[in-house]
Design an enzyme around this catalytic site. Structure first.
Site, short mmCIF file in Angstrom:
data_model
loop_
_atom_site.label_atom_id
_atom_site.label_comp_id
_atom_site.label_asym_id
_atom_site.label_seq_id
_atom_site.Cartn_x
_atom_site.Cartn_y
_atom_site.Cartn_z
N GLU B 47 -8.98 -0.74 -7.32
CA GLU B 47 -9.05 0.68 -7.23
C GLU B 47 -9.10 1.21 -8.94
OE1 GLU B 47 -5.30 1.55 -5.69
OE2 GLU B 47 -5.60 3.82 -5.61
N LYS B 118 -10.06 8.22 -1.22
CA LYS B 118 -8.86 7.86 -0.51
C LYS B 118 -8.29 9.00 0.16
CE LYS B 118 -4.73 5.40 -2.25
NZ LYS B 118 -4.30 4.77 -3.38
N CYS B 151 -6.64 0.79 -1.15
CA CYS B 151 -5.01 0.66 -1.12
C CYS B 151 -4.21 1.22 0.04
CB CYS B 151 -4.70 1.21 -2.38
SG CYS B 151 -3.08 0.49 -3.28
#
Lengths: 275, 275
Positions: B47, B118, B151
């Site tokens: 990330e 995300k 994540c």
């Protein structure tokens, strides 16, 4: 219950003998007594603990199946009363219509509080049992709000999420995990799934697996009690067979879903995107 | 791709330097080259690999953010072309409206195939980034159908389920997992969640975490490649920092959702009961 009170949770990993209902129930009651003597106020026993698992067919299963008013559940409920404990245990249920379900009873000192029927059936169970048609049982008890599901149910993240959304703080899962190939040195994936389930929902998970070879089937022996952070508080020793695991749990910790100053594992869900 | 073909998947666990975009991208390209030299045809990077993570605030982030047409993504896509590989990497995206997103690009030899934003933001990210409003990216590539998420997205079982239902065979997840307290001797729960995610969906999961202390934040260093059975094919060595993990994956294995003669982890869902 005081808001920060701790409760001792026990998981009894047992070795039922196929078809020996009388003996299995006696051993289950002895296990509950042993757990209570160790301070437990919530005791989880394996799936189908009264009957064993590897039935030759429906006739053999039918000889072990009982209604919730039958002797097995009645005796488990009496043990819950005698020990002032909550008891969760699996048994083959003979339902009103004659169908058989892979069920779990939750009994507390006041009596039978819930009979849950396994909704996700494993392998040959599909030929023997009728699947449940209700969500996981979630019951307010003297030791917190307790959820109940059975074995393969745990494989579906949707199911433990449902129990969490219904307020479960400690999810109890009677299980019979058949041993499957696994990478040497690795913790069984069945236990890994328990850990992840606890973690993503921030709840306690207590699963009672079984041991004792039965018609060629071996078992994982993967009983465990997992904290809301996903780390085990107690996990079965694979070198041993029957065993009692205990752990101190604080149900209030599972009501708090915050995992960082700005995160909450339920509030952070993106319901707008899950379809 | 042949139906049973194996593909080498690589995860590069790197240590980006906060704010050093030029240096970080150079190191990322070197990591892709190293992975390709090891035979990898799918390479996953952490990330925010171009920028680092622990921004002092929006101004520092803004100095690192780029549109998908900017130099970082352009150079990553050129590396994908040069090495005949699929590359998945996180970067801070400057979107059309001026907002910033914690994004991941998937590039293959034909160019940029997807930019995923995300959707579940961690902690202070909520003050810096705009959350994505689209499901996980899932893209047909020369190495199979590849899913992308970032994540904290992984913490939501709903998200990996969505990618699976969209046909993802290998789910790639750039990550920056801040180190949190864990029980001694235990595998990080971040890796445990990867294992369970792979297992319950019967997909491969490849996550690239980072290392390298940044403004007081340490990282798990929990990169891993997990098989559809939930056991790791490769997992980062906590005693080491930057490292390259590789594993042979067979995407066709992830298309088969059978886990027993009578069970299929997607077909067995009880959609009638999930509400």
């Amino acid at each position: 219950m005081r808001d920060d009170a701790a409760v001792t949770v026990a998981v009894c990993q047992l070795a039922p003998v196929l078809g020996d209902v009388e003996g299995n129930v006696a051993r289950a009651l002895a296990a509950v007594a042993g757990a209570a003597a160790a301070g437990a106020r919530l005791v989880v026993l394996p799936e189908l603990v009264s009957s064993g698992y590897a039935f030759s067919g429906p006739d053999e299963l039918a000889r072990c199946a009982e209604p919730p008013g039958g002797p097995t559940v009645t005796r488990l409920a009496a043990a819950a009363r005698a020990h002032g404990a909550v008891v969760v245990a699996g048994f083959p249920e003979l339902a009103d219509g004659g169908e058989m379900c892979n069920s779990a009873v939750l009994a507390d000192p006041s009596g039978v509080r819930a009979v849950y029927r396994k909704a996700h059936l494993w392998d040959r169970e599909k030929a023997l049992f009728t699947a449940g048609s209700a969500p996981p049982a979630v019951v307010d008890t003297g030791v917190g709000r307790v959820g109940v599901m059975v074995c393969y149910d745990l494989r579906f993240p949707e199911w433990l999420r449902l129990a969490t959304l219904d307020g479960a703080e400690i999810v109890c899962a009677p299980a019979n995990w058949p041993a499957e190939p696994r990478t040497a040195g690795e913790r069984p994936v069945e236990v890994v799934r328990l850990q992840a389930s606890a973690s993503v929902n921030h709840v306690y998970v207590a699963a009672a697996d079984r041991v004792g070879r039965e018609r060629g089937v071996d078992w994982v022996g993967g009983s465990a009690i997992v904290a809301p952070d996903g780390y085990p508080l107690a996990v079965a020793d694979p070198a041993r067979g029957e065993q009692l695991l205990t752990a101190e749990c604080r149900p209030a910790a599972a009501r708090d879903k915050r995992v960082s100053p700005h995160n909450d594992v339920l509030a952070d869900r993106r319901l707008d995107l899950y379809g």
